[in-house]
Design an enzyme around this catalytic site. Sequence first.
Site, PDB file in Angstrom:
ATOM      1  N   GLU A  28       0.845  -1.205   0.000  1.00  0.00           N
ATOM      2  CA  GLU A  28       0.000   0.000   0.000  1.00  0.00           C
ATOM      3  C   GLU A  28       0.872   1.243   0.000  1.00  0.00           C
ATOM      4  O   GLU A  28       1.889   1.289   0.700  1.00  0.00           O
ATOM      5  CB  GLU A  28      -0.904  -0.027   1.237  1.00  0.00           C
ATOM      6  CG  GLU A  28      -2.163   0.783   1.081  1.00  0.00           C
ATOM      7  CD  GLU A  28      -3.079   0.233  -0.004  1.00  0.00           C
ATOM      8  OE1 GLU A  28      -3.040   0.784  -1.135  1.00  0.00           O
ATOM      9  OE2 GLU A  28      -3.828  -0.723   0.267  1.00  0.00           O
ATOM     10  N   ASP A  31       3.169   1.946  -5.070  1.00  0.00           N
ATOM     11  CA  ASP A  31       3.323   2.017  -6.533  1.00  0.00           C
ATOM     12  C   ASP A  31       4.055   3.292  -6.958  1.00  0.00           C
ATOM     13  O   ASP A  31       4.951   3.245  -7.788  1.00  0.00           O
ATOM     14  CB  ASP A  31       1.971   1.874  -7.258  1.00  0.00           C
ATOM     15  CG  ASP A  31       0.889   2.803  -6.737  1.00  0.00           C
ATOM     16  OD1 ASP A  31       1.101   3.458  -5.687  1.00  0.00           O
ATOM     17  OD2 ASP A  31      -0.170   2.891  -7.382  1.00  0.00           O
ATOM     18  N   SER A 115     -16.087   2.179  -3.375  1.00  0.00           N
ATOM     19  CA  SER A 115     -15.767   1.480  -2.129  1.00  0.00           C
ATOM     20  C   SER A 115     -14.353   0.928  -2.128  1.00  0.00           C
ATOM     21  O   SER A 115     -14.007   0.079  -1.317  1.00  0.00           O
ATOM     22  CB  SER A 115     -16.746   0.326  -1.899  1.00  0.00           C
ATOM     23  OG  SER A 115     -18.044   0.822  -1.881  1.00  0.00           O
ATOM     24  N   ASP A 163      -4.391  -1.047 -10.665  1.00  0.00           N
ATOM     25  CA  ASP A 163      -5.747  -1.595 -10.793  1.00  0.00           C
ATOM     26  C   ASP A 163      -5.999  -2.172 -12.179  1.00  0.00           C
ATOM     27  O   ASP A 163      -6.461  -3.296 -12.330  1.00  0.00           O
ATOM     28  CB  ASP A 163      -6.784  -0.497 -10.513  1.00  0.00           C
ATOM     29  CG  ASP A 163      -6.683   0.018  -9.092  1.00  0.00           C
ATOM     30  OD1 ASP A 163      -5.873  -0.539  -8.325  1.00  0.00           O
ATOM     31  OD2 ASP A 163      -7.406   0.967  -8.754  1.00  0.00           O
TER      32      ASP A 163
END
Length: 389
Positions: A28, A31, A115, A163
């Site tokens: 987390e 990147d 979300s 993603d």
Amino acid sequence: MKKIFIDNFKRKPEEYFWSPGRVNIIGEHSDYHDGFVMPVAIDLGITWSVSKNGDNVRGYTEKFDEIGRFRIDAKDRTYFEWMLYLQGVVEVLKKRNKKFGGIDFAIHSTIPIGSGLSSSSSLATGFAYILNEIYKIGLGRKEIAKVACEAEWWYGTTGGIMDQYCIANGKAGNAVLLDCRKMTHVYVPIPKDIKMVIFETTIRHKQISSPFALRKKQAHEAVEVARQYFKDDKIKMLRDITKKMLEEIKPSIIKKFGKRKGEMIYRRSKHPIYERDRVLEMKEALMKDDLRKIGKILAECHKSLRDNYEVSCKELDIAVDISQGIKGYIGSRMIGGGFGGCTLNLVKRGQEHHFAGEMEEIFRKRTEIKGNSYICNSSDGVRKIPNNK
Ligand code: ADP
Ligand code: MG
């Protein structure tokens, strides 16, 4: 699926596709420091039914019960907000001189919007993949991820490629360990007895200015110190600094910035540097089925996001705290940007429904906020599917 297409376009769809959402197990705020991330494509996703259509893109989304449209050669941005992701894909492909036509599509999605499960990237990556397939544009999966990422920039966001890369390359039963610098990946098998439960706090704390740009800058200060200290121009990002090097330069950081600011810069840079090792340790732990170690790494990650990077908040900390007391718990941490949003919980198979219910109930009792649990599994990345439902 077939039905919502026929209802809206009065003809049969020609083909069907699937594009998943994603969760990131570990890595987390890594990147943009050129580090490693480990996302998984999940079985919450978008099912598409599509047919070619001249020069128009027309799409029906069940979510908003609306048909949006734009022409491929349109000069203006479409009025339909959600279609902008698709127009972004079209614009990026046009910029690359690709030849293609329009399509009609209808989508059914099980990804909750906003979300942290990346519904927008599922939409953009799914659409890029579909145009590529139907019009035989000839792009590989990595290139599709890049097109979708740029489409989201065209829309107006600034995120990295994690993603879209994961949605394009996901594989059921596996996480995608992505090297953000080299843009290459390896698959890491997820033990069969692990289930994922996303817990959405529904809280989003307003931030005064851009906290992520600030964190990026603060963490990056250590790079300059390291470059001078080690007299090495190859040190360009936090990726290039090891834990040992960071401890060695700590006194120089404090000397340069003073105690208070120096300590803060040390903590900011400590998160991505230690996180890089956590991703690699997680790979080992997953491959060995070492549930205890997996949980420990997630706990350390959460602690570091809370205390070093300082992007957690009270509700996320409470959610992580609650999870530890529920049967089936393996590990838990906040995910995404922070200051609200969701936690990821890894849970023993068979306990996931009980765990999901308990999370909602205990969280409500402690905070008076109604949070939501989503149970998910890993899934394949974007692909064509047979469908006649
Ligand atoms: P997320 O974290 O889910 O990606 P974003 O705010 O980045 O949240 O993206 C959400 C946006 O993506 C929605 O506002 C909408 O424009 C688009 N979107 C996502 N899913 C759908 C869907 N099923 N139908 C139409 N638009 C969607
Ligand atoms: Mg998004």
